[in-house]
Design a protein around this motif. Sequence first.
Motif, PDB file in Angstrom:
ATOM      1  N   LYS A  42       0.830  -1.212   0.000  1.00 34.30           N
ATOM      2  CA  LYS A  42       0.000   0.000   0.000  1.00 34.30           C
ATOM      3  C   LYS A  42       0.862   1.259   0.000  1.00 34.30           C
ATOM      4  CE  LYS A  42      -4.030  -2.017   2.180  1.00 34.30           C
ATOM      5  NZ  LYS A  42      -4.543  -2.447   3.482  1.00 34.30           N
ATOM      6  N   SER A  46       4.633   5.579  -2.377  1.00 32.02           N
ATOM      7  CA  SER A  46       5.039   6.732  -1.576  1.00 32.02           C
ATOM      8  C   SER A  46       6.493   6.581  -1.114  1.00 32.02           C
ATOM      9  CB  SER A  46       4.090   6.853  -0.378  1.00 32.02           C
ATOM     10  OG  SER A  46       4.573   7.762   0.536  1.00 32.02           O
ATOM     11  N   SER A  49       8.802   7.142  -4.075  1.00 35.62           N
ATOM     12  CA  SER A  49       8.823   8.581  -4.416  1.00 35.62           C
ATOM     13  C   SER A  49       9.690   9.354  -3.433  1.00 35.62           C
ATOM     14  CB  SER A  49       7.409   9.164  -4.375  1.00 35.62           C
ATOM     15  OG  SER A  49       6.621   8.560  -5.336  1.00 35.62           O
ATOM     16  N   GLN A  50       9.615   9.001  -2.147  1.00 33.23           N
ATOM     17  CA  GLN A  50      10.433   9.714  -1.159  1.00 33.23           C
ATOM     18  C   GLN A  50      11.917   9.459  -1.405  1.00 33.23           C
ATOM     19  OE1 GLN A  50       8.947  10.065   3.006  1.00 33.23           O
ATOM     20  NE2 GLN A  50       7.330   8.745   2.275  1.00 33.23           N
ATOM     21  N   LYS A  52      13.281   8.682  -4.283  1.00 34.89           N
ATOM     22  CA  LYS A  52      13.649   9.435  -5.498  1.00 34.89           C
ATOM     23  C   LYS A  52      13.791  10.927  -5.184  1.00 34.89           C
ATOM     24  CE  LYS A  52      11.664   6.451  -9.065  1.00 34.89           C
ATOM     25  NZ  LYS A  52      10.523   6.245  -9.962  1.00 34.89           N
ATOM     26  N   GLY A  53      12.924  11.406  -4.288  1.00 40.32           N
ATOM     27  CA  GLY A  53      12.999  12.813  -3.870  1.00 40.32           C
ATOM     28  C   GLY A  53      14.324  13.111  -3.187  1.00 40.32           C
ATOM     29  N   PHE A  54      14.782  12.214  -2.333  1.00 35.91           N
ATOM     30  CA  PHE A  54      16.081  12.390  -1.662  1.00 35.91           C
ATOM     31  C   PHE A  54      17.204  12.401  -2.705  1.00 35.91           C
ATOM     32  CE2 PHE A  54      14.065  10.164   2.193  1.00 35.91           C
ATOM     33  CZ  PHE A  54      13.836  11.362   2.848  1.00 35.91           C
ATOM     34  N   SER A  56      17.051  13.216  -5.891  1.00 27.69           N
ATOM     35  CA  SER A  56      17.056  14.463  -6.662  1.00 27.69           C
ATOM     36  C   SER A  56      17.563  15.636  -5.827  1.00 27.69           C
ATOM     37  CB  SER A  56      15.651  14.795  -7.166  1.00 27.69           C
ATOM     38  OG  SER A  56      15.165  13.750  -7.925  1.00 27.69           O
ATOM     39  N   SER A  57      17.173  15.671  -4.546  1.00 25.14           N
ATOM     40  CA  SER A  57      17.614  16.784  -3.697  1.00 25.14           C
ATOM     41  C   SER A  57      19.139  16.805  -3.587  1.00 25.14           C
ATOM     42  CB  SER A  57      17.020  16.655  -2.290  1.00 25.14           C
ATOM     43  OG  SER A  57      15.664  16.944  -2.324  1.00 25.14           O
ATOM     44  N   LYS A  60      20.509  17.036  -7.758  1.00 27.83           N
ATOM     45  CA  LYS A  60      20.165  18.228  -8.545  1.00 27.83           C
ATOM     46  C   LYS A  60      20.262  19.517  -7.736  1.00 27.83           C
ATOM     47  CE  LYS A  60      17.057  15.768 -11.645  1.00 27.83           C
ATOM     48  NZ  LYS A  60      15.641  15.475 -11.886  1.00 27.83           N
ATOM     49  N   ILE A  68      18.374  17.566   5.945  1.00 23.76           N
ATOM     50  CA  ILE A  68      18.081  16.418   5.077  1.00 23.76           C
ATOM     51  C   ILE A  68      18.748  15.158   5.638  1.00 23.76           C
ATOM     52  CG2 ILE A  68      19.931  16.769   3.357  1.00 23.76           C
ATOM     53  CD1 ILE A  68      17.754  15.838   1.282  1.00 23.76           C
ATOM     54  N   THR A  71      16.393  13.959   8.325  1.00 17.36           N
ATOM     55  CA  THR A  71      15.144  13.441   7.733  1.00 17.36           C
ATOM     56  C   THR A  71      15.394  12.065   7.119  1.00 17.36           C
ATOM     57  OG1 THR A  71      14.654  15.724   7.133  1.00 17.36           O
ATOM     58  CG2 THR A  71      13.258  14.055   6.150  1.00 17.36           C
TER      59      THR A  71
END
Lengths: 126, 137
Positions: A42, A46, A49-50, A52-54, A56-57, A60, A68, A71
């Motif tokens: 489920k 998410s 995505s989190q 992938k977000g890390f 990219s942060s 990029k 960070i 986190t």
Amino acid sequence: MFSCIEHFVGLVGSILSIATFFLALRFRAKVMHLRETDDFHKNRDSIVSQVKGFQSSISKDDLKDETIRNTMYIFFLNLYSRYKNLGFSTLCLIKQITKDLDHSDPDWNKVLRKLVKLIPLLEREI
Amino acid sequence: MNISKTQQFIERLSSDTLKGAIEWERSTPYAGIDPDSPSGKVAIFFSNEYRKVNYYDSFIGRLPSSAFVYLVDATTLSGRDGTMIHGLEFYIEDSIDHPHQLYVDQALLYQLRNSVNSYMAKKEAPLEGLINDYLNS
């Protein structure tokens, strides 16, 4: 004669009790495993995505500060303790990332490489 | 709307946030917003038994053009099978009380939230300093 039968019945009863106990433990472990798997399914999108977000942060936005790091550390620590049913290599990688982040000045290139490896592993988890 | 342009917009927001070019605030003042209120913010910040907004981790950003953007951390519960979906939502307000939701890749929104968290940590650092001073006194 009676004493012998009593002992035998007692022994069988004890064996049955111990067997039931281990069966209950196995059943509990199985139920936990199914619940964890269902929970992971489920939340997989998410979680990916989190991650992938890390990635990219760091790559990029060149975001490598204490916020960070904290986190990410909490995120991976939660992931490791919450989903014990993940594949061995996925869990190993998550543990390594958590360990890398448990320093005030982590090697961000190393963390980034591990994040890149982790994403397909998480996507492939059944 | 063109997906690549939206993506570019979010990426730019993320880098501008780190440069301090965009002002962000937490959405805590909107906790408990009246669902019957005529405000356009209701569509963004409403909470009920099927949708829970994490107001502390949701943010309002002000663009240099004075438009507002909203990054909302929400958990939605499916009424059909009880599945809970957690994710980020992004809204842009082109005129007062007229927000539009932009559907963007979640990974991009998490990237933006990492930048906003970093911005907020810097913004709230003096307050943390005050608390530390008091605790250490």
